[in-house]
Design a protein around this motif. Structure first.
Motif, PDB file in Angstrom:
ATOM      1  N   LEU A 279      17.898  -5.673  15.673  1.00 21.75           N
ATOM      2  CA  LEU A 279      18.718  -4.656  15.209  1.00 21.75           C
ATOM      3  C   LEU A 279      20.066  -5.705  14.853  1.00 21.75           C
ATOM      4  O   LEU A 279      20.505  -6.382  15.380  1.00 21.75           O
ATOM      5  N   LEU A 280      20.195  -5.152  13.728  1.00 16.48           N
ATOM      6  CA  LEU A 280      21.278  -5.920  12.798  1.00 16.48           C
ATOM      7  C   LEU A 280      22.375  -5.026  12.644  1.00 16.48           C
ATOM      8  O   LEU A 280      22.266  -3.711  12.292  1.00 16.48           O
TER       9      LEU A 280
ATOM     10  N   LEU B 264      12.822  -0.809   9.275  1.00 15.25           N
ATOM     11  CA  LEU B 264      12.102   0.462  10.060  1.00 15.25           C
ATOM     12  C   LEU B 264      12.959   1.489  10.053  1.00 15.25           C
ATOM     13  O   LEU B 264      12.350   2.749   9.970  1.00 15.25           O
ATOM     14  N   ASP B 265      14.384   1.336  10.206  1.00 19.05           N
ATOM     15  CA  ASP B 265      15.372   2.599  10.251  1.00 19.05           C
ATOM     16  C   ASP B 265      16.512   1.809   9.679  1.00 19.05           C
ATOM     17  O   ASP B 265      17.006   0.743  10.062  1.00 19.05           O
TER      18      ASP B 265
ATOM     19  N   PRO C  69      11.788  -5.359  11.528  1.00 14.98           N
ATOM     20  CA  PRO C  69      10.639  -6.231  12.091  1.00 14.98           C
ATOM     21  C   PRO C  69      11.325  -7.631  12.387  1.00 14.98           C
ATOM     22  O   PRO C  69      11.928  -8.105  11.818  1.00 14.98           O
ATOM     23  N   LEU C  70      10.674  -8.260  13.657  1.00 16.65           N
ATOM     24  CA  LEU C  70      11.221  -9.649  13.583  1.00 16.65           C
ATOM     25  C   LEU C  70      10.882 -10.610  12.383  1.00 16.65           C
ATOM     26  O   LEU C  70      11.715 -11.298  12.225  1.00 16.65           O
ATOM     27  N   SER C  71       9.990 -10.312  11.729  1.00 17.60           N
ATOM     28  CA  SER C  71       9.563 -11.175  10.442  1.00 17.60           C
ATOM     29  C   SER C  71      10.404 -10.919   9.268  1.00 17.60           C
ATOM     30  O   SER C  71      10.462 -11.842   8.542  1.00 17.60           O
ATOM     31  N   LEU C  72      11.304  -9.720   9.387  1.00 20.55           N
ATOM     32  CA  LEU C  72      12.137  -9.543   8.301  1.00 20.55           C
ATOM     33  C   LEU C  72      13.611  -9.564   8.534  1.00 20.55           C
ATOM     34  O   LEU C  72      14.439  -9.132   7.502  1.00 20.55           O
ATOM     35  N   ALA C  73      13.919 -10.028   9.510  1.00 15.83           N
ATOM     36  CA  ALA C  73      15.374 -10.029   9.902  1.00 15.83           C
ATOM     37  C   ALA C  73      16.487 -10.902   9.189  1.00 15.83           C
ATOM     38  O   ALA C  73      17.372 -10.186   8.651  1.00 15.83           O
ATOM     39  N   SER C  74      15.697 -12.093   8.590  1.00 18.46           N
ATOM     40  CA  SER C  74      16.450 -12.811   7.805  1.00 18.46           C
ATOM     41  C   SER C  74      16.713 -12.246   6.384  1.00 18.46           C
ATOM     42  O   SER C  74      17.699 -12.107   5.947  1.00 18.46           O
TER      43      SER C  74
ATOM     44  N   GLY D 165      -4.806   6.675   7.802  1.00 19.28           N
ATOM     45  CA  GLY D 165      -3.911   6.946   6.545  1.00 19.28           C
ATOM     46  C   GLY D 165      -3.532   5.364   6.250  1.00 19.28           C
ATOM     47  O   GLY D 165      -3.775   4.322   6.777  1.00 19.28           O
ATOM     48  N   HIS D 166      -1.937   5.484   5.943  1.00 22.09           N
ATOM     49  CA  HIS D 166      -1.423   4.137   5.465  1.00 22.09           C
ATOM     50  C   HIS D 166      -0.587   3.711   6.685  1.00 22.09           C
ATOM     51  O   HIS D 166      -0.584   4.183   7.800  1.00 22.09           O
ATOM     52  N   ARG D 167      -0.226   2.419   6.604  1.00 23.74           N
ATOM     53  CA  ARG D 167       0.297   1.849   7.688  1.00 23.74           C
ATOM     54  C   ARG D 167       1.739   2.700   7.814  1.00 23.74           C
ATOM     55  O   ARG D 167       2.423   3.047   7.135  1.00 23.74           O
ATOM     56  N   GLU D 168       1.943   2.812   9.348  1.00 20.56           N
ATOM     57  CA  GLU D 168       3.247   3.676   9.707  1.00 20.56           C
ATOM     58  C   GLU D 168       4.149   2.965  10.449  1.00 20.56           C
ATOM     59  O   GLU D 168       3.996   2.281  11.456  1.00 20.56           O
ATOM     60  N   ASN D 169       5.320   2.945   9.795  1.00 22.14           N
ATOM     61  CA  ASN D 169       6.411   2.096  10.403  1.00 22.14           C
ATOM     62  C   ASN D 169       7.038   3.088  11.607  1.00 22.14           C
ATOM     63  O   ASN D 169       7.154   4.200  11.364  1.00 22.14           O
TER      64      ASN D 169
END
Length: 398
Positions: free
Chosen positions: A249-250, A275-276, A298-303, A393-397
């Protein structure tokens, strides 16, 4: 809920995905191949064989086309699918996957998606891989797909465009927003077709979720590597309960920025994989009106998302917390309505599936028909209650 987990320790390609699904042993292969010949308007030889990779028995799919054209444009593949006898729902899903490949290839080469020459992925084998994988998932009645992080491999590969780095540019673009790693193996582990399928179908990427294992299948790649060059898939029943998910959470408090910026900022954050995103009105020191910007990542996108906040706002600091979110089983689905297909979200609550129609789709229908939005929602939900179990279906966030 019947789920499929993709354990991509040696990467993923279209033929490995299809081979692994057939290796589960629940699909009659002769009938399956006959259906593919009926569906696809091409002269193709589909050879499904058992091979061994470092001691693991696996299923390998080899597709050959007797007189293939020198190259196909994406539009040619679209036309082949559109004119095929595929069931409409399956045809639409296959077209979505192929269009994603064409769009990223067009972006990379500066061309219209329709005019892109697909070279290595323009053959009949690509159609068999995509259509066959989606058809097999339907036959297996898989309701949700999950996957491990994706290894790409490293080094260089020879292509029609010359020598390119691994992962290939199209593969990397298709895996945008998905956790990947290079690994130690030389060569291409994940192909554009594999990347398009897994990014379109998998709802989340990480460890295998809690499930009761029913079958395990192995799909063989063409090369021999230091490790078994196979994709392992696990078919099982997932308990219908909330599962924990680690996010970041940022947050930042802002009192000196025009609120007009928020719309663009929110769009950019979501496009980058947030994600939100939400804003809370607050009062700061000296009772100045302000707001708290909160971004769930997501942890991988925080930066990456933190960098966007610094670029697009006046803030001088961002707070960052690791949080645990509990997520109910859910999946993307499609709801047939009198006005066409509406996207939806199927959520399992207390042992029953609740389908929530997508707001934007219902809003568009209300604007086109003049019906009250609440009435469109009601009819869509009634249609959903009569619909059979959703297909993946597609990937769901979350």
């Amino acid at each position: 809920m019947k789920v499929l987990y993709l354990d991509c320790f040696s990467g993923i390609s279209g033929d490995m995905f299809l081979g692994a699904l057939l290796d589960l042993g629940r699909i009659d292969i002769s009938s399956f191949v006959a259906s593919l010949h009926e569906f696809l308007p091409l002269s193709l030889a589909v050879d499904i064989r058992k091979v061994h990779k470092k001691g693991i028995a696996a299923t390998q799919v080899v597709v050959s086309e007797p007189d293939p054209p020198k190259e196909r444009r994406a539009r040619d593949l679209f036309d082949l699918l559109t004119g095929s006898s595929l069931p409409e729902a399956l045809k639409e899903k296959a077209l979505k996957v192929l269009r994603r490949i064409a769009e990223v290839e067009g972006k990379i080469h500066g061309l219209s998606p329709d005019e892109v020459h697909l070279h290595e992925i323009g053959g009949g084998d690509t159609l068999v891989d995509v259509v066959g994988t989606l058809y097999a998932l339907d036959l297996l009645e898989v309701q949700a797909v999950y996957a491990s992080p994706i290894p790409t491999g490293r080094g260089f590969i020879h292509t029609a465009h010359g020598i390119l780095p691994v992962p290939a540019p199209a593969t990397l673009e298709l895996l945008r927003g998905i956790p990947v790693y290079t690994g130690t193996l030389e060569g291409e582990l994940t192909t554009p077709t594999g990347a398009a399928l897994v990014s379109s179908l998998a709802q989340s990427f990480g460890p295998c979720p809690p499930l009761v294992v029913q079958e395990v299948g192995y799909g063989a790649g063409m090369r021999d590597l230091e490790v078994p060059n196979v994709l392992r898939v696990i078919l099982g029943e997932r308990e219908e309960r909330a599962t924990p998910e680690k996010n970041v959470l940022l947050e930042t408090n802002i009192d000196d920025m025009s609120p007009q910026i928020l719309e663009y900022l929110t769009e950019r954050l979501f496009k980058a994989g947030a994600l939100d995103v939400f804003v809370t009105p607050i009062y700061m020191k000296k009772q100045r009106p302000a707001f708290t910007l909160s971004v769930l990542s997501p942890l991988s996108l925080a930066s990456l998302l933190r960098t966007i906040i610094f670029e697009e706002t006046t803030t001088l600091g961002v707070r960052e917390y690791e949080v645990t979110k509990w997520v109910l089983p859910r999946m993307a689905t499609e709801i047939p309505t009198p006005w066409g297909t509406v996207r939806g979200k199927a959520v399992t609550k207390h042992g029953r599936v609740v389908v929530l129609p997508e707001y934007e789709d219902c809003k568009k229908i209300a604007a086109q028909t003049g019906l009250p939005l609440q009435e469109v929602f009601r009819i869509a939900q009634e249609s959903a209650s009569r619909k059979e179990a959703p297909t993946p279906g597609h990937r769901e966030n979350h």
